[in-house]
Motif scaffolding. Structure first.
Motif, short mmCIF file in Angstrom:
data_model
loop_
_atom_site.label_atom_id
_atom_site.label_comp_id
_atom_site.label_asym_id
_atom_site.label_seq_id
_atom_site.Cartn_x
_atom_site.Cartn_y
_atom_site.Cartn_z
N ASP A 1 0.83 -1.19 0.02
CA ASP A 1 0.01 -0.07 -0.15
C ASP A 1 0.74 1.39 -0.15
O ASP A 1 1.79 1.34 0.92
CB ASP A 1 -0.83 0.07 1.22
N VAL A 2 0.75 2.28 -0.88
CA VAL A 2 1.73 3.38 -0.74
C VAL A 2 0.62 4.70 -0.67
O VAL A 2 -0.19 4.89 -1.29
CB VAL A 2 2.12 3.58 -2.29
N THR A 3 0.81 5.21 0.37
CA THR A 3 0.12 6.45 0.59
C THR A 3 1.01 7.70 0.54
O THR A 3 2.10 7.91 0.97
CB THR A 3 0.02 6.34 2.34
N PHE A 4 0.38 8.50 -0.24
CA PHE A 4 0.91 10.02 -0.67
C PHE A 4 0.25 10.86 0.51
O PHE A 4 -1.15 10.83 0.59
CB PHE A 4 0.69 10.23 -1.88
N LYS A 5 1.14 11.62 1.23
CA LYS A 5 0.46 12.89 2.12
C LYS A 5 1.12 14.05 1.90
O LYS A 5 2.12 14.16 1.59
CB LYS A 5 0.49 12.35 3.46
N GLN B 1 3.26 0.36 3.16
CA GLN B 1 3.18 -0.54 4.24
C GLN B 1 2.70 -2.01 3.41
O GLN B 1 2.54 -2.07 2.32
CB GLN B 1 1.73 -0.14 4.97
N GLU B 2 2.59 -2.78 4.26
CA GLU B 2 1.95 -4.27 3.64
C GLU B 2 0.74 -4.00 3.13
O GLU B 2 0.01 -3.23 3.40
CB GLU B 2 1.92 -5.29 4.94
N PRO B 3 0.76 -4.94 1.99
CA PRO B 3 -0.59 -4.82 1.11
C PRO B 3 -2.05 -5.11 1.92
O PRO B 3 -1.65 -6.12 2.58
CB PRO B 3 -0.44 -5.91 -0.17
N THR B 4 -2.85 -4.36 1.56
CA THR B 4 -3.98 -4.66 2.16
C THR B 4 -4.93 -5.96 1.28
O THR B 4 -5.37 -6.52 1.90
CB THR B 4 -5.10 -3.54 1.98
#
Length: 132
Positions: free
Chosen positions: A96-100, A112-115
């Motif tokens: 999981d790739v989060t852009f903030k 993070q680890e994949p959902t």
């Protein structure tokens, strides 16, 4: 500023589609109470075995869907960063790739680890047909 990091995030989106790991993408976490609540980014398989991107904008009272090329869809998403969305979430089967974007206008990418264990149904169909 955040634009450079957002460009990297967009590259990750493209890579996930090209490598067949794309599950879903959503914009979330708005600044304040806004009319628009979420934007969902989905793959759509066209009759000629190409793909498009469906952007579903969910508002308080309605949903609006629009169809775009990949580059157009990413440009549209870019117009919503900080206006009003602070977060873009890319779900792939790898991670999981989060852009903030923070209050100082700095962008960051967190992995993070994949959902999701499986790519989206359309992604799987595209792989099966040899489109990607």
């Amino acid at each position: 500023m955040y634009e450079t990091i957002f460009a990297l995030f967009c590259e990750r989106v493209k890579e996930s589609i090209q490598s067949g790991t794309f599950a879903k993408l959503t914009l979330a976490k708005t600044i304040g109470d806004t009319e628009i609540k979420n934007i969902y980014f989905r793959l759509v398989l066209n009759e000629d075995n190409t793909y498009s991107i469906s952007l579903t904008s969910r508002y308080k009272t309605e949903e609006i869907e629009s169809i775009h090329t990949l580059d157009e869809a990413l440009m549209v998403l870019g117009t919503y960063i900080k206006n009003p969305f602070l977060t873009a979430l890319l779900f792939t089967t790898d991670n999981d790739v989060t852009f903030k974007v923070n209050k100082k206008n700095a962008g960051s990418i967190i992995e993070q680890e994949p959902t999701f264990k499986n790519a989206s149904p359309v992604m799987l169909e595209m792989i099966e047909k040899g489109i990607v």
